[in-house]
Structures are given as structure tokens and as C-alpha cells.
Design a protein around this motif. Structure first.
Motif, PDB file in Angstrom:
ATOM      1  N   ALA A   1       4.158  14.212  -9.046  1.00  0.00           N
ATOM      2  CA  ALA A   1       5.242  15.178  -8.848  1.00  0.00           C
ATOM      3  C   ALA A   1       5.987  15.512 -10.133  1.00  0.00           C
ATOM      4  N   MET A   2       5.893  14.656 -11.153  1.00  0.00           N
ATOM      5  CA  MET A   2       6.692  14.822 -12.358  1.00  0.00           C
ATOM      6  C   MET A   2       6.520  16.178 -13.037  1.00  0.00           C
TER       7      MET A   2
ATOM      8  N   ALA B   1      -1.526  17.251  -3.314  1.00  0.00           N
ATOM      9  CA  ALA B   1      -2.763  17.903  -3.742  1.00  0.00           C
ATOM     10  C   ALA B   1      -3.272  17.330  -5.062  1.00  0.00           C
ATOM     11  N   ASP B   2      -2.363  17.119  -6.020  1.00  0.00           N
ATOM     12  CA  ASP B   2      -2.767  16.638  -7.344  1.00  0.00           C
ATOM     13  C   ASP B   2      -3.210  15.178  -7.320  1.00  0.00           C
ATOM     14  N   SER B   3      -2.571  14.375  -6.482  1.00  0.00           N
ATOM     15  CA  SER B   3      -2.881  12.944  -6.441  1.00  0.00           C
ATOM     16  C   SER B   3      -4.089  12.629  -5.577  1.00  0.00           C
TER      17      SER B   3
ATOM     18  N   GLY C   1       0.813  -1.209   0.000  1.00  0.00           N
ATOM     19  CA  GLY C   1       0.000   0.000   0.000  1.00  0.00           C
ATOM     20  C   GLY C   1       0.844   1.255   0.000  1.00  0.00           C
ATOM     21  N   LEU C   2       1.922   1.248   0.778  1.00  0.00           N
ATOM     22  CA  LEU C   2       2.820   2.400   0.814  1.00  0.00           C
ATOM     23  C   LEU C   2       3.552   2.558  -0.509  1.00  0.00           C
ATOM     24  N   ASP C   3       3.927   1.438  -1.129  1.00  0.00           N
ATOM     25  CA  ASP C   3       4.584   1.494  -2.434  1.00  0.00           C
ATOM     26  C   ASP C   3       3.657   2.116  -3.472  1.00  0.00           C
ATOM     27  N   GLN C   4       2.395   1.719  -3.462  1.00  0.00           N
ATOM     28  CA  GLN C   4       1.430   2.273  -4.408  1.00  0.00           C
ATOM     29  C   GLN C   4       1.211   3.763  -4.166  1.00  0.00           C
ATOM     30  N   THR C   5       1.179   4.139  -2.898  1.00  0.00           N
ATOM     31  CA  THR C   5       1.036   5.555  -2.561  1.00  0.00           C
ATOM     32  C   THR C   5       2.225   6.337  -3.070  1.00  0.00           C
ATOM     33  N   ARG C   6       3.418   5.799  -2.873  1.00  0.00           N
ATOM     34  CA  ARG C   6       4.641   6.472  -3.318  1.00  0.00           C
ATOM     35  C   ARG C   6       4.645   6.629  -4.844  1.00  0.00           C
ATOM     36  N   GLU C   7       4.197   5.596  -5.552  1.00  0.00           N
ATOM     37  CA  GLU C   7       4.143   5.665  -7.010  1.00  0.00           C
ATOM     38  C   GLU C   7       3.148   6.726  -7.476  1.00  0.00           C
ATOM     39  N   ALA C   8       2.008   6.815  -6.802  1.00  0.00           N
ATOM     40  CA  ALA C   8       1.011   7.822  -7.164  1.00  0.00           C
ATOM     41  C   ALA C   8       1.555   9.229  -6.936  1.00  0.00           C
ATOM     42  N   LEU C   9       2.247   9.409  -5.839  1.00  0.00           N
ATOM     43  CA  LEU C   9       2.851  10.705  -5.552  1.00  0.00           C
ATOM     44  C   LEU C   9       3.935  11.047  -6.568  1.00  0.00           C
ATOM     45  N   LEU C  10       4.719  10.041  -6.946  1.00  0.00           N
ATOM     46  CA  LEU C  10       5.795  10.259  -7.911  1.00  0.00           C
ATOM     47  C   LEU C  10       5.225  10.682  -9.256  1.00  0.00           C
ATOM     48  N   ASP C  11       4.172  10.001  -9.701  1.00  0.00           N
ATOM     49  CA  ASP C  11       3.540  10.368 -10.970  1.00  0.00           C
ATOM     50  C   ASP C  11       3.051  11.820 -10.926  1.00  0.00           C
TER      51      ASP C  11
ATOM     52  N   LEU D   1      -0.932   9.791   5.015  1.00  0.00           N
ATOM     53  CA  LEU D   1      -0.473   8.597   4.309  1.00  0.00           C
ATOM     54  C   LEU D   1       0.737   8.930   3.441  1.00  0.00           C
ATOM     55  N   ALA D   2       0.719  10.120   2.868  1.00  0.00           N
ATOM     56  CA  ALA D   2       1.850  10.549   2.043  1.00  0.00           C
ATOM     57  C   ALA D   2       3.124  10.635   2.872  1.00  0.00           C
ATOM     58  N   ARG D   3       3.002  11.155   4.091  1.00  0.00           N
ATOM     59  CA  ARG D   3       4.177  11.263   4.973  1.00  0.00           C
ATOM     60  C   ARG D   3       4.636   9.895   5.442  1.00  0.00           C
ATOM     61  N   ALA D   4       3.697   8.961   5.571  1.00  0.00           N
ATOM     62  CA  ALA D   4       4.075   7.602   5.971  1.00  0.00           C
ATOM     63  C   ALA D   4       4.849   6.909   4.844  1.00  0.00           C
TER      64      ALA D   4
END
Length: 235
Positions: free
Chosen positions: A19-20, A38-40, A7-17, A46-49
Motif C-alpha cells: 500500500a505504501m 492486487a499488488d501483493s 498468519g494474519l499479521d504477516q498478511t497485514r504486513e504484506a498488504l502494508l508494504d 484473507l485480506a479482509r480477515a
């Protein structure tokens, strides 16, 4: 635990997308991280986790994503008839081609040049070199495991810096630069082999060769150590 990690990996990927589009303008900064949240639509807690260090963790994830793409393309490429040096060069080219925007990498280079993040940057470059050697089937189990990755890390790092300033069509100048660097490494490896085979120099190489065989890579010994000494000589 696995579900939480995924779940954290998926969150990180969503944030990365997300942030581009911000990184080329704001760098791997807190501003980019907040914009990605904000965009995701990801919950801030959860983002900070998922990214305790904010954009720094996203920069690390971005680099590793490129490694994954390189490995994927290598796995789909028939390299049966290729010379080994060409396989290495191809791997580095695939790694560069995994990036759509040089400015994102340039911003990352700036981030990892900072003293507090320099260790992260070095670890990522080493990780890329290790990934290449692993995919290409490296089976060394002594000091050569380290020297191969150290040499390729230097080649990769220098090539990335050259590539960032390359404006030639298709980055052809970078390809030529890469070929020259790999050629230099191969000549050095050939010289080492000639020295070992020279009977006149044999007495001077026995000690260093024995010592090198005692140094083991992390996967051969304890995983929480950078390397280790063999309990006794292999022979």
C-alpha cells in the motif's frame, strides 16, 4: 490460534508494504486497499480477515510499525550518559525518523481527524507515548503513570504537526521545537516537585497526593479497565 494470528499479521504486513506506493496519492482509502491486494497477490478474503476495516487497519499497522522501529533503535543506543529529557527527545526523533514519506503520515492525520476514527488516532498517540516511557524504564504505579503519558502525548502530537510542515535542513526546526516543548514539561514537573516540598503548602497537598497514589495504571490492576482505585491506601 497463535499460528492463525501470526498468519494474519504477516498478511497485514504484506498488504502494508504494497500500500505504501498508493497512500501518498489515494490516502488510506478503499482504493489504496484494493490496489494493495492486487499488488501483493493476497487473497481478497484473507485480506479482509486481516484488515476488517480495510485501509484504516493498515494505517493503524503503519503507526505501530513506526513504534517498533523507534523501540528497536532505542534498544541499540547507549543512553547511559544522557539526561532524561534528552532521552525523551531522542525517542521522539527516532519515531519521526522511522517515517520515509511525510505524505503517508499527513494522509494518516487526515484519516484520524475524522470523527469515526478520532478515537483510534488518540489511542495510537497514547500508545507511542506509553512505548517511549516503557522503553525508558518508567516505574510509576500511580496517577503519575497517566500524567507522564498525557504530557508526552501532547508533546508528540504537536511535534508531528510541526514536523509535517517543516522544510528546514534535516528538520532542524522540528528539533528546536521539540526541545522547547520538552523544556516546558520539565519546568512544570520541577514546579510540582517544589510545591510538594514546600512546608507552607504541605497541608494543601496531602489530600491530592493521597488521592493520586490510589489511582493505578492498567498493568497494576485489571487489564480490561483504563485504571482503578487501590483497595486501600498504600501506607
Amino acid at each position: 490460534m497463535t499460528e492463525t494470528t501470526n498468519g494474519l499479521d504477516q498478511t497485514r504486513e504484506a498488504l502494508l508494504d504494497a500500500a505504501m506506493m498508493h497512500v501518498p496519492f489515494d490516502g488510506w482509502s478503499e482504493a489504496s486497499f484494493r490496489a494493495a491486494i492486487a499488488d501483493s497477490g493476497v487473497d481478497p478474503a484473507l485480506a479482509r480477515a486481516a484488515c476488517p476495516r480495510g485501509a484504516v487497519d493498515l494505517a493503524v499497522a503503519f503507526h505501530k510499525r513506526g513504534d517498533d522501529e523507534m523501540a528497536r533503535r532505542l534498544a541499540q543506543t547507549d543512553m547511559t550518559e544522557m539526561r532524561f529529557r534528552d532521552k525523551v527527545a531522542l525517542a521522539v526523533r527516532y519515531r519521526l525518523e522511522a517515517v520515509d514519506d511525510k505524505e503517508v503520515v499527513r494522509r494518516g492525520a487526515t484519516l484520524f481527524a475524522l470523527p469515526q476514527y478520532a478515537a483510534d488516532g488518540s489511542k495510537l498517540v497514547w500508545g507511542t507515548a506509553d512505548r517511549i516511557w516503557t522503553v525508558l524504564g518508567d516505574s510509576s504505579d500511580d496517577v503519575n503513570w497517566y500524567t507522564k503519558r498525557a504530557s508526552l502525548s501532547a508533546v508528540y502530537g504537536a511535534t508531528v504537526l510541526y514536523w509535517l510542515g517543516d522544510e528546514s535542513p534535516g528538520n532542524s526546526a522540528t528539533s528546536e521545537f521539540l526541545d522547547r516543548r520538552i523544556g516546558g514539561v520539565m519546568r512544570f514537573e520541577k514546579l510540582k516537585s517544589q510545591v510538594r516540598k514546600n512546608p507552607l503548602l504541605k497541608p494543601f497537598t496531602i489530600g491530592p497526593d493521597w488521592l493520586g497514589r490510589q489511582i493505578k495504571p492498567p498493568h497494576a490492576r485489571r487489564r480490561d479497565m483504563p485504571g482503578s482505585w487501590a483497595a486501600q491506601a498504600a501506607d
